[in-house]
Design a protein around this motif. Sequence first.
Motif, PDB file in Angstrom:
ATOM      1  N   ILE A 166      -8.733  26.905 -12.046  1.00  0.00           N
ATOM      2  CA  ILE A 166      -7.348  26.846 -12.073  1.00  0.00           C
ATOM      3  C   ILE A 166      -7.995  25.314 -10.918  1.00  0.00           C
ATOM      4  O   ILE A 166      -8.511  25.064 -10.209  1.00  0.00           O
ATOM      5  N   PRO A 167      -7.240  24.509 -11.237  1.00  0.00           N
ATOM      6  CA  PRO A 167      -6.871  23.073 -10.601  1.00  0.00           C
ATOM      7  C   PRO A 167      -6.152  23.763  -9.324  1.00  0.00           C
ATOM      8  O   PRO A 167      -4.768  22.959  -9.244  1.00  0.00           O
ATOM      9  N   ALA A 168      -6.741  24.015  -8.400  1.00  0.00           N
ATOM     10  CA  ALA A 168      -6.006  24.145  -7.315  1.00  0.00           C
ATOM     11  C   ALA A 168      -6.684  23.034  -5.591  1.00  0.00           C
ATOM     12  O   ALA A 168      -5.702  23.691  -5.005  1.00  0.00           O
ATOM     13  N   ASN A 169      -7.067  22.319  -6.664  1.00  0.00           N
ATOM     14  CA  ASN A 169      -6.655  21.347  -4.967  1.00  0.00           C
ATOM     15  C   ASN A 169      -7.233  19.658  -5.805  1.00  0.00           C
ATOM     16  O   ASN A 169      -7.086  19.866  -6.676  1.00  0.00           O
ATOM     17  N   LEU A 170      -5.827  18.793  -5.202  1.00  0.00           N
ATOM     18  CA  LEU A 170      -5.173  18.134  -5.559  1.00  0.00           C
ATOM     19  C   LEU A 170      -6.201  17.091  -4.893  1.00  0.00           C
ATOM     20  O   LEU A 170      -5.725  16.491  -3.588  1.00  0.00           O
ATOM     21  N   ASN A 171      -6.696  15.565  -5.028  1.00  0.00           N
ATOM     22  CA  ASN A 171      -7.328  15.048  -4.756  1.00  0.00           C
ATOM     23  C   ASN A 171      -6.096  13.457  -4.804  1.00  0.00           C
ATOM     24  O   ASN A 171      -6.606  13.050  -5.902  1.00  0.00           O
ATOM     25  N   ILE A 172      -5.906  12.731  -3.649  1.00  0.00           N
ATOM     26  CA  ILE A 172      -5.129  11.579  -3.884  1.00  0.00           C
ATOM     27  C   ILE A 172      -5.898  10.295  -3.184  1.00  0.00           C
ATOM     28  O   ILE A 172      -6.127  10.178  -1.292  1.00  0.00           O
ATOM     29  N   ARG A 173      -6.225   9.855  -3.516  1.00  0.00           N
ATOM     30  CA  ARG A 173      -7.289   8.447  -3.423  1.00  0.00           C
ATOM     31  C   ARG A 173      -6.614   7.057  -3.446  1.00  0.00           C
ATOM     32  O   ARG A 173      -5.878   6.039  -4.493  1.00  0.00           O
ATOM     33  N   ILE A 174      -6.609   6.620  -1.616  1.00  0.00           N
ATOM     34  CA  ILE A 174      -5.696   4.677  -1.584  1.00  0.00           C
ATOM     35  C   ILE A 174      -6.714   4.154  -1.092  1.00  0.00           C
ATOM     36  O   ILE A 174      -7.375   4.389  -0.355  1.00  0.00           O
ATOM     37  N   ILE A 175      -7.005   3.106  -1.992  1.00  0.00           N
ATOM     38  CA  ILE A 175      -7.837   2.197  -2.188  1.00  0.00           C
ATOM     39  C   ILE A 175      -7.332   0.928  -1.636  1.00  0.00           C
ATOM     40  O   ILE A 175      -6.195   0.152  -2.134  1.00  0.00           O
ATOM     41  N   PHE A 176      -7.348   0.384  -0.129  1.00  0.00           N
ATOM     42  CA  PHE A 176      -6.477  -0.733   0.565  1.00  0.00           C
ATOM     43  C   PHE A 176      -7.707  -1.670   1.127  1.00  0.00           C
ATOM     44  O   PHE A 176      -8.908  -1.174   0.658  1.00  0.00           O
ATOM     45  N   ALA A 177      -6.944  -3.175   0.968  1.00  0.00           N
ATOM     46  CA  ALA A 177      -7.777  -4.474   1.413  1.00  0.00           C
ATOM     47  C   ALA A 177      -7.004  -4.794   2.433  1.00  0.00           C
ATOM     48  O   ALA A 177      -5.838  -4.822   2.486  1.00  0.00           O
ATOM     49  N   LYS A 178      -7.622  -5.520   3.046  1.00  0.00           N
ATOM     50  CA  LYS A 178      -6.483  -6.532   4.566  1.00  0.00           C
ATOM     51  C   LYS A 178      -7.303  -7.977   3.811  1.00  0.00           C
ATOM     52  O   LYS A 178      -8.253  -8.289   3.974  1.00  0.00           O
ATOM     53  N   VAL A 179      -5.964  -7.896   3.276  1.00  0.00           N
ATOM     54  CA  VAL A 179      -5.437  -9.623   2.754  1.00  0.00           C
ATOM     55  C   VAL A 179      -6.027 -11.031   4.009  1.00  0.00           C
ATOM     56  O   VAL A 179      -5.643 -11.799   2.868  1.00  0.00           O
ATOM     57  N   GLY A 180      -4.923 -10.603   4.977  1.00  0.00           N
ATOM     58  CA  GLY A 180      -5.226 -11.852   5.519  1.00  0.00           C
ATOM     59  C   GLY A 180      -3.897 -10.860   7.043  1.00  0.00           C
ATOM     60  O   GLY A 180      -4.702  -9.556   7.689  1.00  0.00           O
ATOM     61  N   ALA A 181      -3.395 -12.284   8.063  1.00  0.00           N
ATOM     62  CA  ALA A 181      -3.211 -11.538   9.081  1.00  0.00           C
ATOM     63  C   ALA A 181      -2.021 -12.484   9.227  1.00  0.00           C
ATOM     64  O   ALA A 181      -1.077 -13.507   8.947  1.00  0.00           O
ATOM     65  N   VAL A 182      -0.370 -11.654   9.690  1.00  0.00           N
ATOM     66  CA  VAL A 182       0.714 -12.230  10.130  1.00  0.00           C
ATOM     67  C   VAL A 182       0.708 -12.371  11.485  1.00  0.00           C
ATOM     68  O   VAL A 182       0.795 -10.893  12.489  1.00  0.00           O
ATOM     69  N   GLN A 183       0.896 -13.414  12.530  1.00  0.00           N
ATOM     70  CA  GLN A 183       1.122 -13.528  14.074  1.00  0.00           C
ATOM     71  C   GLN A 183       0.209 -12.906  14.339  1.00  0.00           C
ATOM     72  O   GLN A 183      -0.360 -11.658  15.491  1.00  0.00           O
ATOM     73  N   GLY A 184      -1.151 -12.426  14.255  1.00  0.00           N
ATOM     74  CA  GLY A 184      -2.388 -11.638  14.564  1.00  0.00           C
ATOM     75  C   GLY A 184      -2.392 -10.378  13.972  1.00  0.00           C
ATOM     76  O   GLY A 184      -3.362  -9.374  14.620  1.00  0.00           O
ATOM     77  N   ILE A 185      -1.448  -9.040  13.575  1.00  0.00           N
ATOM     78  CA  ILE A 185      -1.491  -8.554  12.451  1.00  0.00           C
ATOM     79  C   ILE A 185      -1.867  -8.568  11.436  1.00  0.00           C
ATOM     80  O   ILE A 185      -1.489  -9.220  10.858  1.00  0.00           O
ATOM     81  N   PRO A 186      -2.670  -7.574  11.498  1.00  0.00           N
ATOM     82  CA  PRO A 186      -3.651  -7.972  10.093  1.00  0.00           C
ATOM     83  C   PRO A 186      -2.662  -6.917   8.751  1.00  0.00           C
ATOM     84  O   PRO A 186      -1.927  -6.107   9.415  1.00  0.00           O
ATOM     85  N   GLN A 187      -2.554  -7.682   7.653  1.00  0.00           N
ATOM     86  CA  GLN A 187      -1.943  -7.550   6.724  1.00  0.00           C
ATOM     87  C   GLN A 187      -2.891  -7.348   5.767  1.00  0.00           C
ATOM     88  O   GLN A 187      -4.292  -7.202   4.799  1.00  0.00           O
ATOM     89  N   GLN A 188      -1.923  -5.332   5.306  1.00  0.00           N
ATOM     90  CA  GLN A 188      -2.774  -4.122   4.574  1.00  0.00           C
ATOM     91  C   GLN A 188      -2.136  -4.256   3.152  1.00  0.00           C
ATOM     92  O   GLN A 188      -1.459  -3.890   2.984  1.00  0.00           O
ATOM     93  N   GLN A 189      -3.215  -3.901   2.476  1.00  0.00           N
ATOM     94  CA  GLN A 189      -2.747  -4.156   0.461  1.00  0.00           C
ATOM     95  C   GLN A 189      -3.357  -3.259   0.384  1.00  0.00           C
ATOM     96  O   GLN A 189      -4.697  -2.630   0.466  1.00  0.00           O
ATOM     97  N   ILE A 190      -2.249  -2.187  -0.522  1.00  0.00           N
ATOM     98  CA  ILE A 190      -3.158  -1.244  -1.888  1.00  0.00           C
ATOM     99  C   ILE A 190      -3.414  -1.680  -3.338  1.00  0.00           C
ATOM    100  O   ILE A 190      -2.257  -2.439  -3.735  1.00  0.00           O
ATOM    101  N   LEU A 191      -4.170  -1.460  -3.507  1.00  0.00           N
ATOM    102  CA  LEU A 191      -5.606  -2.370  -4.761  1.00  0.00           C
ATOM    103  C   LEU A 191      -5.171  -0.938  -5.448  1.00  0.00           C
ATOM    104  O   LEU A 191      -5.310  -1.567  -6.601  1.00  0.00           O
ATOM    105  N   ALA A 192      -5.691   0.078  -5.557  1.00  0.00           N
ATOM    106  CA  ALA A 192      -5.398   1.159  -7.161  1.00  0.00           C
ATOM    107  C   ALA A 192      -5.424   2.267  -5.605  1.00  0.00           C
ATOM    108  O   ALA A 192      -5.495   2.793  -4.668  1.00  0.00           O
ATOM    109  N   VAL A 193      -4.773   2.902  -6.654  1.00  0.00           N
ATOM    110  CA  VAL A 193      -4.849   4.929  -6.536  1.00  0.00           C
ATOM    111  C   VAL A 193      -4.679   5.458  -7.707  1.00  0.00           C
ATOM    112  O   VAL A 193      -5.061   5.244  -9.109  1.00  0.00           O
ATOM    113  N   GLN A 194      -5.889   6.425  -7.455  1.00  0.00           N
ATOM    114  CA  GLN A 194      -6.329   7.506  -8.532  1.00  0.00           C
ATOM    115  C   GLN A 194      -5.768   8.730  -7.793  1.00  0.00           C
ATOM    116  O   GLN A 194      -5.775   9.831  -6.781  1.00  0.00           O
ATOM    117  N   ILE A 195      -5.456   9.811  -8.998  1.00  0.00           N
ATOM    118  CA  ILE A 195      -5.231  11.011  -8.589  1.00  0.00           C
ATOM    119  C   ILE A 195      -6.627  11.976  -9.743  1.00  0.00           C
ATOM    120  O   ILE A 195      -6.282  11.547 -10.519  1.00  0.00           O
TER     121      ILE A 195
END
Length: 655
Positions: free
Chosen positions: A519-548
């Motif tokens: 019985i598929p009773a558990n749903l697992n959502i994995r989101i892979i992200f990385a910091k690809v830069g910064a704007v005014q000192g604030i990190p710019q984070q981007q999603i690379l892949a999503v797996q369900i």
Amino acid sequence: MSGPRVNSFFLGNSSGVNFSITLSPRDEETGKLQLANCSGSKRAGDWNLDVTPGTSTSKVTVSLTRTLELCLPNATECCPSPLCMVETLQVLACRDSVMLAKLLIQAEIFANSSFSGNVSENATIIPNQAFKPLGSCPCNLTAGACDVRCCCDLECTPDLQQLFSGSCFTGVFGGDVNPPFDQLCSSQSMEYIPEWFPFLCVQSSLDNTPFLGYFYHGSISTPEVPSFKIPLQTSPGKPFTGYREGDPIITEEDEYFTVPQQSMAGQCVGNAPVAYLHNFDVKCLTSLESYREGLPHDVRINTGSADFIQQNVVYRTITARGKFITESESLHTAEVLCQNVTFAEHYKFIWKDKNIEQVNVTVFLGSLCDGEILTQRFTVEFLSLKSTNGEELFENPGYQAGKPVRAANMNASDPLGSLNIWQPAGRGLCESAAYRPVLFGVDSYSGCILEVDINEDCSLLRGNVTEKLNALIQATHIGKRDNSSYSDLNDWVEIIRLDPFNSDTNMSTGGLKGICPDIPANLNIRIIFAKVGAVQGIPQQQILAVQISYSTVLRQFQCGIGCKNTLSVLPITASVQFIEVPAQPPPPVTRYQKIYAEFDCNRNDVCWPQLLYPLTRFYTGEPYSQCLAKGLLLAFLVLLAAIMSNPWFSKLWRR
């Protein structure tokens, strides 16, 4: 006892126990107290005995019934002298004429009197506690009366001291304010006396004891009460440098701008500061009794450049109270107290760079009556000044922590999608559970309960559970950035779906009733992200892949004797996990780095480069010139020792 009432306790079961009180005069010849028997009553002379029974402990109270006022001329039933009465009482606890416990009470009670006369203006001189003990009897805490177990109290008569002579207070508190200390030559209190003690001991008078000032606490400093007031970031020529992400917003009075928010414990905090560029949407439960008004809306806010702006407030009236009133108690009174309160507040901060340009507030008011539970809602939203058509264009295109993850359904005419998890309410059933969006960077775990019948088909159950889980993900793609455009497919990543089970697998359970595997009773959502830069000192984070993916369980019906209830519950869950990876794979380790790793001091216990550490520039314990001179001198001595140990040097020395 020195008062008209005293309490004691009888430990044990008081069932069938007879309590009595008697006056115990002393024998004139021997001076001893006369023995009492169990034939007494709960009243003796001017004394009453009250017993409050309990399960394992009974409270025994002895109280005086007469007045303690001094006698006036031609008055009776009063105290003829300041020492009103001195009597000895015995309280007995008997069962079947057998004495179980006995309590001896020595009563010495003075008359109540008010002071009448001239007050002396001479102040009491308190000696300096650092040089002379403040009192010779610290346990003497009650003026004009004997303190129990305080044998140094001069107000205790010899008869009273006999009652506790074996239980006197010891040490400094008991009156030994100048005890001999261990370092004193005449002291033999130490269990182990070293051999050098007679030569290094202290020969001093007890007036110079280290116990002086034992009760001396020194100066008292007033503690500083923390306040929400904070100093502004001032510097010459520029009074305020602007806000950065996460900085608290400041008001004109140099205080935090606060809006009710939810704490880590789940409760609402009314004086929580608003952080710059941090959106939130909270709901708080309150009643008319516990309702508190928040910060006034006429407070001016610091823009970030030492200027102040006024809030633009719009007031509206709530007509549909059912959306906010979650519970109403039954009221039996004809007249119910009601009050006009705040149902919701929505704040919109218009910002540019590091400054706040405008603050718009919408306040919804309504009537709250006594006995009703109100669900207040507070939202704070930061909008960029460059926003167009209601869609915010962030200067930092990357995701910020706590903001919803953008989803899209590219197979539909309307590409707007959603990625949610459950927010159960009430009994936690899946039918009544609400949804809340997945927030970036926030690992979440939620679930709900699905009612299942014992005769339900396993295939239908798998399809029903899968449908409930898929309802959370109404999307085929996830936005790489927070400003991903629906018209550009390169701004999105496709969701990788792993099937919950193989339909070709034999699902037979051998005819067992109430058992369903996979019985598929558990749903697992994995989101892979990385910091690809910064704007005014604030990190710019981007999603690379999503797996369900799905995790399966073996569902087995649980029931008691007879299985009268044919319904059981199946918990289904959904988890979200954010995994950060490097933006680019690290470069491979070169052959030089592998060889150098053997000499790296951070990776090995033996550090050969630090063998001559005192001679390097990294050593700062002494001037470098002194270290170099000492090193050369050491090298010269080593060289001289090597030369003198050579055989030819000894032959040359003999010649």
